[in-house]
Design an enzyme around this catalytic site. Structure first.
Site, short mmCIF file in Angstrom:
data_model
loop_
_atom_site.label_atom_id
_atom_site.label_comp_id
_atom_site.label_asym_id
_atom_site.label_seq_id
_atom_site.Cartn_x
_atom_site.Cartn_y
_atom_site.Cartn_z
CE LYS A 1 -13.11 26.74 34.69
NZ LYS A 1 -12.48 27.76 33.65
C1 LIG Z 1 -12.57 28.19 32.45
C2 LIG Z 1 -12.07 28.10 31.69
C3 LIG Z 1 -11.15 28.94 30.59
C4 LIG Z 1 -10.86 29.75 31.01
O1 LIG Z 1 -9.94 29.95 31.90
P1 LIG Z 1 -9.48 30.97 32.87
O2 LIG Z 1 -8.19 30.74 34.11
O3 LIG Z 1 -10.69 31.75 33.52
O4 LIG Z 1 -8.80 32.19 31.87
C5 LIG Z 1 -10.65 27.89 29.50
N1 LIG Z 1 -11.45 26.77 29.26
C6 LIG Z 1 -12.71 27.26 29.55
C7 LIG Z 1 -13.41 25.29 29.44
C8 LIG Z 1 -12.99 27.75 30.98
O5 LIG Z 1 -13.95 26.34 31.10
#
Ligand SMILES: *Cc1c(COP(=O)(O)O)cnc(C)c1O
Length: 396
Positions: free
Chosen positions: A196
């Site tokens: 992210k």
């Molecule tokens: C990455 C992601 C998540 C989950 O995040 P984590 O930190 O990996 O638990 C939830 N929703 C979307 C759309 C994502 O891309």
């Protein structure tokens, strides 16, 4: 340039694999973490509050609550919205499974809605007919980093006392009609996973402008207890009460130190992602087999992903062959996403394929190209060259 595909024995466009996403950790990030490691508080300490305040300021939200992952953020938000057995929550079919799983954690029912063909964001026109007396929340996902149709969805929610939750795992720093994501709807969730925009290793955040929701979020991430260890330490008190069934979803001070340090670089990194997206858009402008996501003029996306949809009608092969050929060229492509109701867990719950034609058709064509802030212009050009090489080879 060698036009023989690497998958057929030719020379790849680049000698080493370019990943689809990856983090950057600088020396000052390492120093910030090391400082906390030698301090009094490894968790529930002052750096958590510092990170939360900086995150709230950056997203223009009144409150930000740090949790242990983006998935924990979604679960915490669904709890704060009061979702339980018998409640229905509308979720787009085109997203990561966690956007829907969080409803199941609280015993709620997931109602999948289709997305818009131009943005692949939740389609308000598809949502409206799915609303029933039992609908308690809508979870909108900002697919690829472009905010969903938040005003249209808010209007649907307001008339019926439905909570709007925004899964902004892709959208830290994005804006919608001049407002910053995180400050727009009832509850917004973020992920701080390494792919992210900024990372704490694992981590997440929930933002809200509502003090009552903030209190529920804080209790839920700490077992449902109304005060945390540090507050009791400061007050010199041992007494606490567990008032709800919560979890240990806390983010450590070690991780928050990394997050604080990363946050100072966010704007520079988002600018870089926008420059790469612009380079891709120019590179694919004359390639009719490559269809990028439409950017709406009233919002500024932040490009967590750069998905393209293949014009399969013009190609001799399907997405699987194009994907394999791009990997052989050393382009670390990916696919986001398999429609969530297609996963075996949801199939076992009785969801049948064919109800979300836009998401399901998009899935057959989607390929995510590499997109991360440390990519160079030369990396982006490798991607463009590889896509053009592969598409030209498979053109009808
Ligand atoms: C990455 C992601 C998540 C989950 O995040 P984590 O930190 O990996 O638990 C939830 N929703 C979307 C759309 C994502 O891309």
């Amino acid at each position: 340039m060698n036009s023989r595909l690497a998958v057929e024995g030719g020379t790849p466009v680049r000698p080493t694999m370019l990943p689809y996403g990856r983090q950057v950790i600088d020396d000052d990030d390492v120093a910030a973490v090391a400082e906390v490691l030698q301090s009094d508080w490894l968790t529930t300490g002052p750096v958590v509050a510092e990170f939360e305040q900086a995150f709230a300021a950056r997203t223009s939200a009144r409150h930000a609550v740090a949790v242990s992952s983006g998935t924990a953020a979604l679960h915490t938000a669904v709890f704060a919205a009061g979702i339980g057995p018998g409640d229905e929550v509308i979720v787009p079919a085109m997203t990561f499974a966690a956007s829907a799983n969080c409803v199941r954690y609280q015993g709620g029912t997931v109602v999948f809605a289709d997305v818009r063909p131009d943005t692949l964001n939740l389609d308000p026109a598809a949502v409206e007919p799915l609303i029933t007396q039992r609908t308690r929340a809508i979870i909108a996902v900002d697919y690829s980093g472009q905010p969903a149709d938040l005003d249209e969805l808010s209007t649907l929610c307001r008339a019926r006392d439905i909570t709007l939750i925004e899964d902004a795992a892709h959208a830290l720093g994005a804006t919608y009609r001049g407002r910053t994501v995180g400050s727009i709807v009832h509850l917004t969730t973020f992920s701080l996973h390494p792919v992210k925009h900024i990372t704490t290793g694992e981590g997440g955040m929930v933002t809200t402008n509502d003090p009552a929701l903030d209190a529920r979020l804080r209790a839920f991430r700490n077992h449902g207890i109304t005060t945390d260890h540090r507050q009791r330490s400061v007050a010199g008190s041992w007494f606490y009460e567990m008032v709800e069934l919560g979890f240990n979803y806390r983010l450590t001070d070690i991780q928050c130190a990394l997050g604080l340090s990363q946050l100072t670089k966010l704007d520079r990194w988002l600018e870089r992602r926008r420059a790469i997206a612009a380079r891709y858009a120019t590179g694919f402008a004359g390639v009719p087999e490559v269809d990028s996501i439409t950017v709406q003029t009233d919002r500024v996306p932040v490009w967590h992903l750069y998905p393209i949809r293949l014009g399969l009608e013009r190609l001799r092969v399907g997405r699987a062959e194009v994907f394999k050929a791009l990997r052989a060229e050393n382009i670390g492509v990916n696919v986001h996403y398999i429609p969530v109701p297609w996963h075996p867990y949801y199939q076992k719950l009785g969801y049948t394929k064919g109800q979300w034609p836009v998401a399901e058709d998009a899935y057959e064509r989607l390929i995510s190209l590499p997109m991360f802030h440390a990519m160079t212009d030369a990396d982006a050009d490798d991607v463009i060259n590889a896509v053009c090489k592969v598409v030209a080879h498979y053109r009808k």
